[in-house]
Design a protein around this motif. Structure first.
Motif, PDB file in Angstrom:
ATOM      1  N   ASN A 327       0.860  -1.190   0.000  1.00  0.00           N
ATOM      2  CA  ASN A 327       0.000   0.000   0.000  1.00  0.00           C
ATOM      3  C   ASN A 327       0.898   1.242   0.000  1.00  0.00           C
ATOM      4  OD1 ASN A 327       0.337  -1.066   2.958  1.00  0.00           O
ATOM      5  ND2 ASN A 327      -0.037   1.140   3.183  1.00  0.00           N
ATOM      6  N   ASP A 328       0.319   2.362  -0.399  1.00  0.00           N
ATOM      7  CA  ASP A 328       1.015   3.662  -0.383  1.00  0.00           C
ATOM      8  C   ASP A 328       2.393   3.578  -1.025  1.00  0.00           C
ATOM      9  OD1 ASP A 328      -1.127   4.863   0.972  1.00  0.00           O
ATOM     10  OD2 ASP A 328      -0.335   4.228   2.909  1.00  0.00           O
ATOM     11  N   LEU A 329       2.451   2.982  -2.227  1.00  0.00           N
ATOM     12  CA  LEU A 329       3.735   2.736  -2.884  1.00  0.00           C
ATOM     13  C   LEU A 329       4.555   4.005  -3.054  1.00  0.00           C
ATOM     14  CD1 LEU A 329       5.766   0.999  -4.443  1.00  0.00           C
ATOM     15  CD2 LEU A 329       4.377   1.341  -6.499  1.00  0.00           C
ATOM     16  N   GLU A 330       3.957   5.053  -3.614  1.00  0.00           N
ATOM     17  CA  GLU A 330       4.718   6.271  -3.884  1.00  0.00           C
ATOM     18  C   GLU A 330       5.264   6.868  -2.588  1.00  0.00           C
ATOM     19  OE1 GLU A 330       4.249  10.667  -6.021  1.00  0.00           O
ATOM     20  OE2 GLU A 330       2.718   9.122  -6.357  1.00  0.00           O
ATOM     21  N   LYS A 331       4.426   6.925  -1.570  1.00  0.00           N
ATOM     22  CA  LYS A 331       4.840   7.507  -0.285  1.00  0.00           C
ATOM     23  C   LYS A 331       6.066   6.785   0.270  1.00  0.00           C
ATOM     24  CE  LYS A 331       3.254   7.759   4.521  1.00  0.00           C
ATOM     25  NZ  LYS A 331       2.112   7.460   5.437  1.00  0.00           N
ATOM     26  N   TYR A 332       6.003   5.448   0.334  1.00  0.00           N
ATOM     27  CA  TYR A 332       7.095   4.695   0.951  1.00  0.00           C
ATOM     28  C   TYR A 332       8.335   4.664   0.056  1.00  0.00           C
ATOM     29  CZ  TYR A 332       3.738   3.118   4.452  1.00  0.00           C
ATOM     30  OH  TYR A 332       2.812   3.079   5.466  1.00  0.00           O
ATOM     31  N   ALA A 333       8.126   4.632  -1.250  1.00  0.00           N
ATOM     32  CA  ALA A 333       9.270   4.616  -2.162  1.00  0.00           C
ATOM     33  C   ALA A 333      10.048   5.926  -2.082  1.00  0.00           C
ATOM     34  CB  ALA A 333       8.799   4.360  -3.588  1.00  0.00           C
ATOM     35  N   VAL A 334       9.338   7.048  -2.061  1.00  0.00           N
ATOM     36  CA  VAL A 334      10.004   8.350  -1.982  1.00  0.00           C
ATOM     37  C   VAL A 334      10.705   8.507  -0.633  1.00  0.00           C
ATOM     38  CG1 VAL A 334       9.612  10.841  -1.914  1.00  0.00           C
ATOM     39  CG2 VAL A 334       8.488   9.452  -3.666  1.00  0.00           C
ATOM     40  N   GLN A 335      10.067   8.053   0.433  1.00  0.00           N
ATOM     41  CA  GLN A 335      10.713   8.101   1.749  1.00  0.00           C
ATOM     42  C   GLN A 335      12.007   7.296   1.755  1.00  0.00           C
ATOM     43  OE1 GLN A 335       7.833   6.756   4.627  1.00  0.00           O
ATOM     44  NE2 GLN A 335       6.718   8.701   4.667  1.00  0.00           N
ATOM     45  N   LYS A 336      11.970   6.126   1.151  1.00  0.00           N
ATOM     46  CA  LYS A 336      13.150   5.271   1.089  1.00  0.00           C
ATOM     47  C   LYS A 336      14.242   5.916   0.247  1.00  0.00           C
ATOM     48  CE  LYS A 336      14.173   0.344   0.480  1.00  0.00           C
ATOM     49  NZ  LYS A 336      13.582  -0.967   0.128  1.00  0.00           N
ATOM     50  N   ILE A 350       3.091  -5.506  -4.567  1.00  0.00           N
ATOM     51  CA  ILE A 350       3.108  -6.948  -4.798  1.00  0.00           C
ATOM     52  C   ILE A 350       1.715  -7.574  -4.781  1.00  0.00           C
ATOM     53  CG2 ILE A 350       5.470  -7.229  -3.951  1.00  0.00           C
ATOM     54  CD1 ILE A 350       4.246  -8.219  -1.289  1.00  0.00           C
ATOM     55  N   LEU A 351       0.710  -6.810  -4.337  1.00  0.00           N
ATOM     56  CA  LEU A 351      -0.661  -7.321  -4.363  1.00  0.00           C
ATOM     57  C   LEU A 351      -1.326  -7.107  -5.718  1.00  0.00           C
ATOM     58  CD1 LEU A 351      -1.966  -6.174  -0.852  1.00  0.00           C
ATOM     59  CD2 LEU A 351      -0.855  -8.328  -1.491  1.00  0.00           C
ATOM     60  N   GLU A 352      -0.690  -6.303  -6.591  1.00  0.00           N
ATOM     61  CA  GLU A 352      -1.256  -6.023  -7.904  1.00  0.00           C
ATOM     62  C   GLU A 352      -1.072  -7.231  -8.807  1.00  0.00           C
ATOM     63  OE1 GLU A 352      -1.239  -2.210 -10.998  1.00  0.00           O
ATOM     64  OE2 GLU A 352       0.279  -2.383  -9.426  1.00  0.00           O
ATOM     65  N   ALA A 353      -2.110  -7.599  -9.537  1.00  0.00           N
ATOM     66  CA  ALA A 353      -2.038  -8.770 -10.414  1.00  0.00           C
ATOM     67  C   ALA A 353      -0.901  -8.618 -11.416  1.00  0.00           C
ATOM     68  CB  ALA A 353      -3.367  -8.951 -11.160  1.00  0.00           C
ATOM     69  N   GLY A 354      -0.020  -9.612 -11.461  1.00  0.00           N
ATOM     70  CA  GLY A 354       1.102  -9.587 -12.396  1.00  0.00           C
ATOM     71  C   GLY A 354       2.369  -8.998 -11.830  1.00  0.00           C
ATOM     72  N   ALA A 355       2.319  -8.520 -10.560  1.00  0.00           N
ATOM     73  CA  ALA A 355       3.483  -7.836  -9.992  1.00  0.00           C
ATOM     74  C   ALA A 355       4.081  -8.574  -8.802  1.00  0.00           C
ATOM     75  CB  ALA A 355       3.103  -6.419  -9.566  1.00  0.00           C
ATOM     76  N   SER A 358       6.854 -14.347  -7.516  1.00  0.00           N
ATOM     77  CA  SER A 358       7.235 -15.568  -8.210  1.00  0.00           C
ATOM     78  C   SER A 358       6.896 -15.581  -9.699  1.00  0.00           C
ATOM     79  CB  SER A 358       6.575 -16.773  -7.537  1.00  0.00           C
ATOM     80  OG  SER A 358       5.153 -16.643  -7.575  1.00  0.00           O
ATOM     81  N   GLY A 359       6.117 -14.610 -10.167  1.00  0.00           N
ATOM     82  CA  GLY A 359       5.693 -14.610 -11.570  1.00  0.00           C
ATOM     83  C   GLY A 359       6.790 -14.178 -12.526  1.00  0.00           C
ATOM     84  N   ASP A 360       6.479 -14.254 -13.806  1.00  0.00           N
ATOM     85  CA  ASP A 360       7.430 -13.861 -14.849  1.00  0.00           C
ATOM     86  C   ASP A 360       7.181 -12.448 -15.359  1.00  0.00           C
ATOM     87  OD1 ASP A 360       8.799 -16.331 -14.868  1.00  0.00           O
ATOM     88  OD2 ASP A 360       7.184 -17.234 -16.046  1.00  0.00           O
ATOM     89  N   THR A 361       6.209 -11.750 -14.760  1.00  0.00           N
ATOM     90  CA  THR A 361       5.907 -10.374 -15.156  1.00  0.00           C
ATOM     91  C   THR A 361       6.063  -9.453 -13.954  1.00  0.00           C
ATOM     92  OG1 THR A 361       3.542 -10.653 -14.672  1.00  0.00           O
ATOM     93  CG2 THR A 361       4.279 -11.129 -16.931  1.00  0.00           C
ATOM     94  N   LEU A 376       5.680   2.023 -15.386  1.00  0.00           N
ATOM     95  CA  LEU A 376       5.692   1.052 -16.473  1.00  0.00           C
ATOM     96  C   LEU A 376       4.440   0.181 -16.400  1.00  0.00           C
ATOM     97  CD1 LEU A 376       9.422  -0.129 -16.373  1.00  0.00           C
ATOM     98  CD2 LEU A 376       8.407   1.646 -17.802  1.00  0.00           C
ATOM     99  N   PRO A 377       3.954  -0.274 -17.537  1.00  0.00           N
ATOM    100  CA  PRO A 377       2.794  -1.177 -17.538  1.00  0.00           C
ATOM    101  C   PRO A 377       3.240  -2.602 -17.231  1.00  0.00           C
ATOM    102  CG  PRO A 377       3.547  -0.839 -19.773  1.00  0.00           C
ATOM    103  CD  PRO A 377       4.427   0.023 -18.900  1.00  0.00           C
ATOM    104  N   LEU A 378       2.321  -3.546 -17.300  1.00  0.00           N
ATOM    105  CA  LEU A 378       2.638  -4.959 -17.130  1.00  0.00           C
ATOM    106  C   LEU A 378       3.594  -5.399 -18.229  1.00  0.00           C
ATOM    107  CD1 LEU A 378       1.999  -7.682 -15.648  1.00  0.00           C
ATOM    108  CD2 LEU A 378       0.223  -8.024 -17.383  1.00  0.00           C
TER     109      LEU A 378
END
Length: 399
Positions: A327-336, A350-355, A358-361, A376-378
């Motif tokens: 959750n709150d990807l942008e917030k935590y990424a910018v903080q990091k 990681i909860l987003e389908a395809g992201a 263990s997957g290949d996408t 970036l898209p899938l």
């Protein structure tokens, strides 16, 4: 660049004036340039301007056929070695994404087989609208390339992302397209970490995470193809190392830290894509812990923060971190990005389908220290790796 044909498609926005400069600079650099204008673009600049700058006929109407021997939109589509839509308005992006062909630009693009580059320019809120972002994702899937808009003062008075990229930068990208360096990372030394770590409890049990290492291995593989020397430090169990890498197997976070610090000072780029455990058992048993009645309590202690240490000690190195969030990807990424003094963060939900791990996408957003970002898209993990490495090359070039 004599003989290379560039088709510039100009849709209607105040940034049309930059398309004039782009056309002029392309001609000055020896390209053959033809221009198509939308009806709304002509409200900002006369076709005569582009005719004078390009020294070619300007196309404005699908139904104007000046040469009876050819169909104009098919002929000009076949003529182009590269097509650039600049500026690309939200309306034009929507047309192209949905196969609408109701003017000369959109009709020509449906007939085109040449690479298509799209340079958006619009209000910051329009650019971030879900409909526009969905259309951009669709065009990525078509294989179109985007020239990301810059941030700054916009004609509408807002300050934000939406400025058409500067013509000089677009010309530079075109030069690179027609004169690609086969090994753009030749001589560059990369350190890439991948996979999970395992924190031992006893000879039988350990604590780990779901990371597969696939993203790190894809980055190593693509970096090797681009000419880099790659050291891959990995906790992944069952993946063969890409040919040409120096492969170092580790298990624990402590081992990962020691190996990274051993190589760090000699590297040009460090990509820390491994999912390193934040905690490790305070006590490791030398014999199997036997089952007992009641609950088992295990105390954990913090592991060393490898990325933080690298950020404190980096000098010439370009440092890339990863942020896997729920959750709150942008917030935590910018903080990091700011807290750990890195040059770039690659974030994904990681909860987003395809992201997931263990997957290949993957579906990632790239955050830079200059506060720019690229979503970036899938994509396959190898395609994602190419995009990440491309951003690194671009930013290292800026520095």
């Amino acid at each position: 660049m004599g003989g290379k044909n560039i088709l510039v498609c100009v849709s209607g926005g105040i940034a049309v004036y930059k398309a004039c400069t782009l056309t002029s600079k392309l001609v000055q650099n020896g390209y053959n340039v033809k221009v198509i204008m939308s009806e709304s673009a002509m409200k900002f600049v006369s076709p005569l301007t582009f005719q004078a700058l390009s020294r070619n006929e300007v196309y404005t109407d699908t139904f104007i056929e000046n040469n009876p021997k050819v169909i104009a939109h098919i002929d000009v589509a076949d003529w182009a070695d590269l097509i650039i839509v600049a500026p690309a308005t939200a309306n034009m992006i929507g047309k192209i994404a949905n196969g609408i062909a109701d003017d000369m630009i959109s009709t020509t693009l449906l007939a085109a087989t040449a690479p298509v580059w799209i340079a958006p320019a619009m209000n910051v809120h329009m650019y971030s609208h879900p409909a526009v972002q969905k259309n951009i994702d669709t065009l990525y899937q078509f294989g179109h390339r985007f020239i990301e808009p810059g941030e700054g003062y916009l004609a509408c008075g807002y300050v934000g992302k939406g400025r058409l990229e500067e013509p000089e930068a677009i010309v530079k990208l075109i030069h690179s397209h027609f004169n690609p360096s086969p090994v753009p990372l030749d001589g560059k030394k990369f350190l890439i970490t991948a996979g999970p770590t395992k924190e031992k409890i006893d000879p039988v049990r350990y604590v780990t995470n779901h990371s597969s290492g696939k993203m790190g291995y894809a980055l190593a593989e693509e970096a090797i193809k681009m000419g880099a020397e790659v050291v891959l430090i990995s906790g992944a169990d069952n993946m063969p190392a890409p040919n040409g890498v120096t492969h170092i197997k580790i298990e624990s976070a402590e081992e990962m830290y020691n190996e990274v610090m051993k190589y760090f000072t000699h590297m040009d780029v460090i990509i820390k894509s491994a999912a390193v455990s934040d905690y490790t058992p305070s006590q490791v048993y030398d014999k199997k812990v036997k089952k007992q009645d009641g609950n088992l309590m295990i105390e954990f202690k913090r592991t060393k923060d490898i990325l933080l240490e690298l950020g404190k000690n980096k000098k010439h190195q370009f440092l890339v971190g990863f942020a896997a969030e729920t959750n709150d990807l942008e917030k935590y990424a910018v903080q990091k990005l700011e807290r750990k003094n890195v040059d770039m963060i690659v974030g994904n939900n990681i909860l987003e389908a395809g992201a997931g791990f263990s997957g290949d996408t993957n579906i990632v957003t790239i955050f830079h220290k200059d506060h720019s970002m690229k979503k970036l898209p899938l994509l396959s993990k190898n395609e994602t790796a190419k995009e990440i490495l491309g951003e690194i090359i671009l930013k290292m070039g800026d520095d």
